[in-house]
Write a protein that holds these residues in place. Structure first.
Motif, short mmCIF file in Angstrom:
data_model
loop_
_atom_site.label_atom_id
_atom_site.label_comp_id
_atom_site.label_asym_id
_atom_site.label_seq_id
_atom_site.Cartn_x
_atom_site.Cartn_y
_atom_site.Cartn_z
N GLN A 162 -1.75 0.79 100.58
CA GLN A 162 -2.23 -0.39 99.85
C GLN A 162 -3.75 -0.48 99.90
OE1 GLN A 162 -0.21 -4.09 100.44
NE2 GLN A 162 1.82 -3.13 100.53
N GLU A 220 -5.78 -9.77 99.52
CA GLU A 220 -5.17 -8.44 99.40
C GLU A 220 -3.78 -8.67 98.85
OE1 GLU A 220 -2.54 -6.48 101.16
OE2 GLU A 220 -1.74 -8.48 101.55
N VAL A 222 -1.40 -5.62 96.70
CA VAL A 222 -0.74 -4.33 96.91
C VAL A 222 -1.69 -3.18 96.51
CG1 VAL A 222 1.30 -2.91 96.46
CG2 VAL A 222 1.53 -5.40 96.46
N HIS A 244 -5.06 -1.47 106.25
CA HIS A 244 -4.14 -2.38 106.95
C HIS A 244 -2.66 -2.15 106.64
CE1 HIS A 244 -4.43 -3.99 102.99
NE2 HIS A 244 -3.63 -5.00 103.24
CA CA Z 1 -0.20 -6.30 100.93
#
Ligand code: CA
Length: 362
Positions: A162, A220, A222, A244
């Motif tokens: 991601q 955030e 995807v 992350h």
């Molecule tokens: Ca995400």
């Protein structure tokens, strides 16, 4: 006389009428089991029409129905119907829904050992994750955790790596991050919190407005294909690369009592359909992100960035501390983290001389 003896011996080897009767009953039971049909309901965490994620749930349901020649039908319900996008764990545990399509890290509040089955910051990429799940003991650990909650779980979808999110202003140093409000859920939210940001949780439907009004400074979601639909690029031009969620795995949950009562062939079909959904969503995600990014890149109004070194160092340090802290929560959390980290520490060496090396030279 000899012929008569032979006839008697042959007769003696024939099954008795009682044995024939038993066999007929067994055949009848087997046929009844094969003919039994199931109409199950699946609650998914994703809104109707969410690219890739809804497709994975629908594809899983459709494949089970096709493989079973209609013996098992699965009706997929979106949150618009069941009203509990993050309540899939409870609905499947209780049997209110036989199945769910969701992801494990939403349920930290139910059991902290569920957190790392989705993804871990600076952790495994999808290839490494699949190796761990299917050959490195991950699947067994997943079900060691979930069986305590009357749930059987299988990996069933992956987003690929991601992106790190959309920022209204450029981040040039760790100082620029201090106090910024960002939508970033779960363990990664705790990591950025420790590094000085303010992680917030906002329902997906409200994210665009929150970012537009400045209620949050960053978000955030995807990757390009999903993010484009949300429109973040119109109001936050700095798009950061990911650290992350290096390949978030989604899961199919099944009520354990109901799963165990199924005939073996249907159990196998469910497992195969889940594995296929995992493979297919990873492939579709990669393809659609390539296409969406190509379009964004050509328009040229997005500033792609990687976080500065001091930011990544702070995230890495916070992540390491939080993982150590998490191992103290329960022996099972410790077992999951140690299993993943042990494998990752070995896989890193192989990935370095294969994936990393190849991508550098291509
Ligand atoms: Ca995400």
């Amino acid at each position: 006389m000899v012929a008569l003896n032979l006839f008697i011996r042959r007769w003696a080897h024939l099954p008795s009428p009682a044995a024939i009767f038993s066999a007929l009953i067994l055949i009848s039971i087997t046929q009844t089991a094969a003919a039994q049909t199931y109409q199950w309901r699946l609650a998914m965490s994703w809104p109707e029409g969410t690219p890739m994620l809804h497709n994975a749930a629908a594809r899983f349901a459709s494949n089970v129905e096709k493989m079973s020649a209609g013996r098992m039908q699965i009706i997929v319900d979106a949150p618009g119907r069941h009203k509990a996008p993050l309540g899939v764990f409870d609905m499947v545990r209780s049997g209110a829904y036989e199945m769910g399509h969701t992801t494990s890290y939403y349920y930290k509040g139910k059991d902290p050992a569920t957190t790392f089955f989705t993804t871990t910051p600076f952790g495994m990429n999808p290839t490494e994750m699949n190796a761990w799940y299917y050959y490195g003991g991950g699947l067994e650990l997943l079900n060691k955790v979930y069986s305590r909650h009357n749930i059987v779980a299988f990996p069933a979808g992956n987003t690929h790596i991601q992106m790190g999110g959309w920022f209204r202003k450029e981040i040039r140093s760790l100082q620029d991050l201090k106090g910024l409000k960002m939508r970033i859920p779960g363990h990664a939210g705790e990591v950025v919190g420790r590094a000085g940001m303010k992680p917030v949780s906002i329902p997906p439907g409200e994210l665009y407005t929150a970012l537009e009004r400045g209620t949050i400074d960053a978000v955030e979601w995807v990757g390009p294909a999903n993010d484009e639909k949300m429109g973040f690029q119109k109001i936050a031009p700095f798009y950061y690369t990911g650290w992350h969620e290096p390949g978030a795995e989604l899961h199919v949950f099944i009520n354990k009592d109901k799963f165990e009562a199924l005939p073996e062939d249907l159990k196998a079909m469910i497992q195969i359909a889940a594995k296929e959904a995992s493979f297919d969503m990873l492939s579709e995600s990669f393809y659609r992100n390539v296409m969406a990014w190509e379009e964004m890149r050509e328009k040229g109004d997005i500033q792609i960035r990687s976080f500065p070194k001091d930011v990544l160092d702070a995230f890495r340090k916070a992540n390491d501390e939080l993982l150590i802290q998490a191992t103290e929560e329960s022996p099972l959390v410790k077992e999951v983290i140690e299993s993943q980290q042990t494998f990752l520490n070995k896989a890193k060496h192989w990935s370095k001389i294969t994936d990393a090396d190849y991508l550098q030279l291509r």
